[in-house]
Design an enzyme around this catalytic site. Structure first.
Site, mmCIF file in Angstrom:
data_model
loop_
_atom_site.group_PDB
_atom_site.id
_atom_site.type_symbol
_atom_site.label_atom_id
_atom_site.label_comp_id
_atom_site.label_asym_id
_atom_site.label_seq_id
_atom_site.Cartn_x
_atom_site.Cartn_y
_atom_site.Cartn_z
ATOM 1 N N HIS A 88 -8.297 9.762 -1.879
ATOM 2 C CA HIS A 88 -7.009 9.227 -1.450
ATOM 3 C C HIS A 88 -5.920 10.282 -1.292
ATOM 4 C CE1 HIS A 88 -3.865 5.946 -1.497
ATOM 5 N NE2 HIS A 88 -4.809 5.456 -0.721
ATOM 6 N N LYS A 90 -3.464 13.143 0.261
ATOM 7 C CA LYS A 90 -2.791 13.279 1.551
ATOM 8 C C LYS A 90 -2.022 14.595 1.524
ATOM 9 C CE LYS A 90 -2.207 8.310 1.524
ATOM 10 N NZ LYS A 90 -2.678 8.049 0.163
ATOM 11 N N ASP A 95 -2.100 28.307 6.121
ATOM 12 C CA ASP A 95 -2.195 29.741 5.808
ATOM 13 C C ASP A 95 -2.102 30.040 4.310
ATOM 14 O OD1 ASP A 95 -2.578 30.437 8.458
ATOM 15 O OD2 ASP A 95 -0.450 30.775 8.830
#
Length: 149
Positions: A88, A90, A95
């Site tokens: 779950h 996000k 870089d």
């Protein structure tokens, strides 16, 4: 730029600018990824030579509209969970120095209709734990570790 990505000053265009600033690497760890604009941007980065790796949720990657199949077809490395429960997270790391995180799933619904938040940080103190978590999950979801039956 004649590309189909938004160019005005909106939340999506700001997110796209951050992603498209990648020069070396982009790690993405997302529950749901169906935004065509974000999928297009990730494929552009891959074609530019940016190393892109994606971790996603197995149940949601196969849904209609998911960008995961297109990203895999483009040659982008994708790994997914194999256990019960959702992957779950996000977040994305550009870089190895810029963290993008928040409640936002990378879906058209979330971008256009939901109340979501996105936080962008370049402080190594905050980026490192997310990068460590990505690497831990990347190894855990290595296909050589999958169990069948």
């Amino acid at each position: 730029c004649p590309c189909p990505l938004p160019h005005g000053d909106c939340a999506l265009s700001r997110l796209l600018r951050r992603l498209l600033s990648a020069r070396r690497s982009l790690e993405i760890c997302l529950f749901a990824f169906s935004s065509p604009q974000l999928g297009h941007a990730v494929r552009l980065l891959h074609r530019r030579g940016v190393r892109v790796r994606i971790v996603t949720d197995a149940q949601y990657m196969g849904l209609q509209g998911s960008q995961i199949g297109l990203l895999r077809h483009a040659g982008i490395q994708v790994r997914h969970d194999q256990e019960s429960g959702y992957m779950h997270h996000k977040f994305a790391i550009v870089d190895r120095r810029t963290l993008i995180t928040g409640s936002l799933n990378w879906t058209t619904q979330a971008i256009q209709n939901n109340r979501e938040n996105v936080l962008v940080m370049e402080d190594a103190e905050y980026v490192k734990p997310f990068l460590d978590e990505f690497e831990r999950i990347w190894e855990e979801y290595n296909p050589v570790n999958y169990r069948f039956f």
